[in-house]
Write a protein that holds these residues in place. Structure first.
Motif, PDB file in Angstrom:
ATOM      1  N   VAL A   6       0.950  -1.147  -0.102  1.00  0.00           N
ATOM      2  CA  VAL A   6      -0.214  -0.103   0.004  1.00  0.00           C
ATOM      3  C   VAL A   6       0.882   1.293  -0.115  1.00  0.00           C
ATOM      4  CG1 VAL A   6      -2.055  -1.049   0.875  1.00  0.00           C
ATOM      5  CG2 VAL A   6      -0.134   0.047   2.427  1.00  0.00           C
ATOM      6  N   ASN A   7       2.208   1.233   0.194  1.00  0.00           N
ATOM      7  CA  ASN A   7       2.926   2.328   0.246  1.00  0.00           C
ATOM      8  C   ASN A   7       3.813   2.429  -0.983  1.00  0.00           C
ATOM      9  OD1 ASN A   7       4.768   0.129   0.825  1.00  0.00           O
ATOM     10  ND2 ASN A   7       5.881   0.849   2.235  1.00  0.00           N
ATOM     11  N   GLU A  12       8.334   4.341  -7.926  1.00  0.00           N
ATOM     12  CA  GLU A  12       8.400   2.916  -8.180  1.00  0.00           C
ATOM     13  C   GLU A  12       7.408   2.515  -9.071  1.00  0.00           C
ATOM     14  OE1 GLU A  12       9.105   0.650  -4.167  1.00  0.00           O
ATOM     15  OE2 GLU A  12       7.309   2.029  -4.030  1.00  0.00           O
ATOM     16  N   ILE A  13       6.437   3.213  -9.540  1.00  0.00           N
ATOM     17  CA  ILE A  13       5.455   2.878 -10.667  1.00  0.00           C
ATOM     18  C   ILE A  13       6.170   3.139 -11.741  1.00  0.00           C
ATOM     19  CG2 ILE A  13       3.316   3.572 -11.743  1.00  0.00           C
ATOM     20  CD1 ILE A  13       2.049   4.091  -8.758  1.00  0.00           C
ATOM     21  N   VAL A  14       6.813   4.276 -11.872  1.00  0.00           N
ATOM     22  CA  VAL A  14       7.703   4.927 -12.875  1.00  0.00           C
ATOM     23  C   VAL A  14       8.479   3.907 -13.445  1.00  0.00           C
ATOM     24  CG1 VAL A  14       9.068   6.730 -14.163  1.00  0.00           C
ATOM     25  CG2 VAL A  14       7.004   7.575 -12.751  1.00  0.00           C
ATOM     26  N   GLN A  15       9.405   3.493 -12.550  1.00  0.00           N
ATOM     27  CA  GLN A  15      10.376   2.583 -13.121  1.00  0.00           C
ATOM     28  C   GLN A  15       9.949   1.170 -13.282  1.00  0.00           C
ATOM     29  OE1 GLN A  15      12.486   2.590  -8.956  1.00  0.00           O
ATOM     30  NE2 GLN A  15      14.245   3.801  -9.964  1.00  0.00           N
ATOM     31  N   ALA A  16       8.887   0.865 -12.667  1.00  0.00           N
ATOM     32  CA  ALA A  16       8.152  -0.552 -13.227  1.00  0.00           C
ATOM     33  C   ALA A  16       7.437  -0.373 -14.605  1.00  0.00           C
ATOM     34  CB  ALA A  16       7.178  -0.949 -12.042  1.00  0.00           C
ATOM     35  N   ALA A  17       7.289   0.811 -14.829  1.00  0.00           N
ATOM     36  CA  ALA A  17       6.508   1.107 -16.222  1.00  0.00           C
ATOM     37  C   ALA A  17       7.534   1.128 -17.382  1.00  0.00           C
ATOM     38  CB  ALA A  17       5.846   2.332 -16.168  1.00  0.00           C
ATOM     39  N   MET A  18       8.725   1.648 -16.897  1.00  0.00           N
ATOM     40  CA  MET A  18       9.840   1.671 -18.045  1.00  0.00           C
ATOM     41  C   MET A  18      10.267   0.414 -18.263  1.00  0.00           C
ATOM     42  SD  MET A  18      11.896   3.624 -19.701  1.00  0.00           S
ATOM     43  CE  MET A  18      13.267   3.063 -21.012  1.00  0.00           C
ATOM     44  N   LYS A  19      10.576  -0.524 -17.090  1.00  0.00           N
ATOM     45  CA  LYS A  19      11.069  -1.982 -17.291  1.00  0.00           C
ATOM     46  C   LYS A  19      10.080  -2.678 -18.188  1.00  0.00           C
ATOM     47  CE  LYS A  19      12.359  -5.684 -14.572  1.00  0.00           C
ATOM     48  NZ  LYS A  19      11.338  -6.803 -14.960  1.00  0.00           N
ATOM     49  N   ARG A  32      -2.590  -2.799 -15.413  1.00  0.00           N
ATOM     50  CA  ARG A  32      -2.898  -4.007 -14.508  1.00  0.00           C
ATOM     51  C   ARG A  32      -1.910  -4.647 -14.660  1.00  0.00           C
ATOM     52  NH1 ARG A  32      -7.582  -5.100 -12.685  1.00  0.00           N
ATOM     53  NH2 ARG A  32      -9.572  -4.082 -12.981  1.00  0.00           N
ATOM     54  N   SER A  33      -0.947  -4.940 -15.723  1.00  0.00           N
ATOM     55  CA  SER A  33       0.034  -5.869 -15.647  1.00  0.00           C
ATOM     56  C   SER A  33       1.202  -5.379 -14.787  1.00  0.00           C
ATOM     57  CB  SER A  33       0.557  -6.043 -17.071  1.00  0.00           C
ATOM     58  OG  SER A  33       1.040  -4.984 -17.774  1.00  0.00           O
ATOM     59  N   ILE A  34       1.544  -3.788 -14.901  1.00  0.00           N
ATOM     60  CA  ILE A  34       2.454  -3.061 -14.140  1.00  0.00           C
ATOM     61  C   ILE A  34       1.830  -3.266 -12.497  1.00  0.00           C
ATOM     62  CG2 ILE A  34       3.306  -0.917 -13.351  1.00  0.00           C
ATOM     63  CD1 ILE A  34       2.695  -0.024 -16.398  1.00  0.00           C
ATOM     64  N   ALA A  35       0.754  -3.116 -12.329  1.00  0.00           N
ATOM     65  CA  ALA A  35       0.308  -3.291 -10.871  1.00  0.00           C
ATOM     66  C   ALA A  35       0.663  -4.649 -10.449  1.00  0.00           C
ATOM     67  CB  ALA A  35      -1.330  -3.082 -10.763  1.00  0.00           C
ATOM     68  N   ALA A  36       0.326  -5.871 -11.060  1.00  0.00           N
ATOM     69  CA  ALA A  36       0.561  -6.842 -10.762  1.00  0.00           C
ATOM     70  C   ALA A  36       2.063  -7.154 -10.422  1.00  0.00           C
ATOM     71  CB  ALA A  36       0.163  -8.051 -11.755  1.00  0.00           C
ATOM     72  N   GLU A  37       2.992  -6.694 -11.389  1.00  0.00           N
ATOM     73  CA  GLU A  37       4.466  -6.816 -11.112  1.00  0.00           C
ATOM     74  C   GLU A  37       4.775  -6.226  -9.608  1.00  0.00           C
ATOM     75  OE1 GLU A  37       8.277  -7.727 -11.816  1.00  0.00           O
ATOM     76  OE2 GLU A  37       6.694  -8.303 -12.902  1.00  0.00           O
ATOM     77  N   LEU A  38       3.970  -4.951  -9.385  1.00  0.00           N
ATOM     78  CA  LEU A  38       4.396  -4.315  -8.161  1.00  0.00           C
ATOM     79  C   LEU A  38       3.672  -4.993  -7.069  1.00  0.00           C
ATOM     80  CD1 LEU A  38       4.378  -0.671  -9.491  1.00  0.00           C
ATOM     81  CD2 LEU A  38       6.577  -1.967  -8.499  1.00  0.00           C
ATOM     82  N   ASP A  39       2.564  -5.695  -7.210  1.00  0.00           N
ATOM     83  CA  ASP A  39       1.773  -6.135  -6.252  1.00  0.00           C
ATOM     84  C   ASP A  39       1.307  -5.004  -5.356  1.00  0.00           C
ATOM     85  OD1 ASP A  39       0.892  -8.299  -4.747  1.00  0.00           O
ATOM     86  OD2 ASP A  39       2.058  -8.318  -3.276  1.00  0.00           O
ATOM     87  N   VAL A  40       0.344  -4.444  -6.106  1.00  0.00           N
ATOM     88  CA  VAL A  40      -0.383  -3.205  -5.746  1.00  0.00           C
ATOM     89  C   VAL A  40      -1.766  -3.450  -6.368  1.00  0.00           C
ATOM     90  CG1 VAL A  40       1.544  -1.871  -5.361  1.00  0.00           C
ATOM     91  CG2 VAL A  40       0.281  -1.387  -7.529  1.00  0.00           C
ATOM     92  N   LYS A  52      -2.391   4.617 -18.870  1.00  0.00           N
ATOM     93  CA  LYS A  52      -0.935   4.265 -19.171  1.00  0.00           C
ATOM     94  C   LYS A  52      -0.289   5.469 -20.013  1.00  0.00           C
ATOM     95  CE  LYS A  52      -0.635   1.361 -22.762  1.00  0.00           C
ATOM     96  NZ  LYS A  52      -0.478   0.085 -23.438  1.00  0.00           N
ATOM     97  N   GLU A  53      -1.076   6.320 -20.505  1.00  0.00           N
ATOM     98  CA  GLU A  53      -0.525   7.317 -21.262  1.00  0.00           C
ATOM     99  C   GLU A  53       0.274   8.369 -20.492  1.00  0.00           C
ATOM    100  OE1 GLU A  53      -1.907  10.810 -24.827  1.00  0.00           O
ATOM    101  OE2 GLU A  53      -3.457   9.545 -23.600  1.00  0.00           O
ATOM    102  N   HIS A  54      -0.290   8.586 -19.351  1.00  0.00           N
ATOM    103  CA  HIS A  54       0.136   9.454 -18.447  1.00  0.00           C
ATOM    104  C   HIS A  54       1.426   8.930 -17.812  1.00  0.00           C
ATOM    105  CE1 HIS A  54      -4.002  10.855 -18.040  1.00  0.00           C
ATOM    106  NE2 HIS A  54      -3.463  12.017 -17.433  1.00  0.00           N
ATOM    107  N   LEU A  55       1.848   7.628 -17.728  1.00  0.00           N
ATOM    108  CA  LEU A  55       3.041   6.956 -17.324  1.00  0.00           C
ATOM    109  C   LEU A  55       4.012   7.245 -18.485  1.00  0.00           C
ATOM    110  CD1 LEU A  55       2.079   3.508 -15.769  1.00  0.00           C
ATOM    111  CD2 LEU A  55       3.773   5.224 -14.801  1.00  0.00           C
ATOM    112  N   LEU A  56       3.656   7.111 -19.770  1.00  0.00           N
ATOM    113  CA  LEU A  56       4.381   7.342 -21.005  1.00  0.00           C
ATOM    114  C   LEU A  56       4.909   8.820 -21.020  1.00  0.00           C
ATOM    115  CD1 LEU A  56       5.748   6.179 -23.442  1.00  0.00           C
ATOM    116  CD2 LEU A  56       3.576   6.845 -24.747  1.00  0.00           C
ATOM    117  N   ALA A  57       3.865   9.603 -20.423  1.00  0.00           N
ATOM    118  CA  ALA A  57       4.137  10.919 -20.662  1.00  0.00           C
ATOM    119  C   ALA A  57       5.327  11.296 -19.830  1.00  0.00           C
ATOM    120  CB  ALA A  57       2.950  12.037 -20.424  1.00  0.00           C
ATOM    121  N   VAL A  58       5.409  10.827 -18.403  1.00  0.00           N
ATOM    122  CA  VAL A  58       6.360  11.123 -17.700  1.00  0.00           C
ATOM    123  C   VAL A  58       8.054  10.774 -18.109  1.00  0.00           C
ATOM    124  CG1 VAL A  58       7.392  10.649 -15.413  1.00  0.00           C
ATOM    125  CG2 VAL A  58       5.072  11.138 -15.606  1.00  0.00           C
TER     126      VAL A  58
END
Length: 225
Positions: A6-7, A12-19, A32-40, A52-58
């Motif tokens: 929950v924390n 961490e989300i941006v790093q997981a998205a890049m990966k 959902r797949s990024i969330a599953a990888e992070l277990d959130v 997902k577009e917001h993540l790409l924009a960062v």
């Protein structure tokens, strides 16, 4: 049942998205797949990044700055050089030609209104520094109009369908058009194109994306807060 984290931070989300974008491709990745990888919970992801577009924009905003600094060093012609402009497009086009995942990342960026706006604004500000002496009387509106044309040329250079035109032919045509828009003399255009093709731009294109991934992975939390 294991309790989900929950924390998790934006960092961490941006790093997981890049990966995920690098390993699976942007188009094949979901929130959902990024969330599953992070277990959130996916809801936490959406709280920080509605799509997902917001993540790409960062990542696109980070890449614009990272890539330009690297190109200036590689061009070795001083701050905000014309050569760095040439090398940037050439290395991107080369990387897209050789790696479908990199191509998917860049084409997705140019196809996203949010990301394209970031690219255009970044390139517009850069153009004002690089081309000021060639376009001394230009207004902000003229630079914005020019960048709208240039971003279209860049996308067309990366997007290949059917029987594609040879890479060097596409790059030559794109650089001639872009530099011509900014009133660069023909002799100088030819000089820059010849120089960029004499460099190891193919290796550079692959290295830029790999180095950027490492940069995102090693970035500190405060960058995202």
């Amino acid at each position: 049942m294991a309790r989900r984290r929950v924390n998790t931070t934006k960092h961490e989300i941006v790093q997981a998205a890049m990966k995920a974008f690098v390993e699976q491709g942007y188009s094949a990745t979901s929130i959902r797949s990024i969330a599953a990888e992070l277990d959130v919970n996916p809801g936490l992801m959406i709280y920080y990044f509605p799509t997902k577009e917001h993540l790409l924009a960062v990542l696109v905003e980070m890449l614009c700055d990272f890539q330009w600094k690297l190109m200036e060093r590689e061009a070795d012609e001083g701050y905000s050089s014309v050569m760095a402009i040439c090398l940037e497009l050439t290395s991107i086009a080369s990387a897209c030609e050789s790696d479908p995942i990199i191509k998917d990342f860049f084409l997705s960026s140019y196809s996203s209104p949010m990301c394209l706006d970031i690219i255009r604004k970044n390139d517009e500000e850069r153009a004002k520094k690089v081309f000021a002496k060639y376009c001394p009387d230009w207004t902000d509106e003229q630079y914005a109009e020019a960048e709208a044309l240039c971003s279209g040329i860049e996308y067309a250079t990366l997007m290949t369908v059917g029987t594609p035109v040879a890479l060097e032919t596409r790059i030559t045509g794109a650089l001639e058009s872009i530099l011509g828009i900014y009133k660069i003399p023909e002799e100088l255009i030819r000089q820059k194109i010849n120089k960029v093709f004499s460099m190891d731009y193919k290796s550079l294109g692959k290295r830029v994306f790999a180095d950027f991934r490492s940069y995102v992975e090693s970035s500190s939390k405060h960058m995202f807060e």
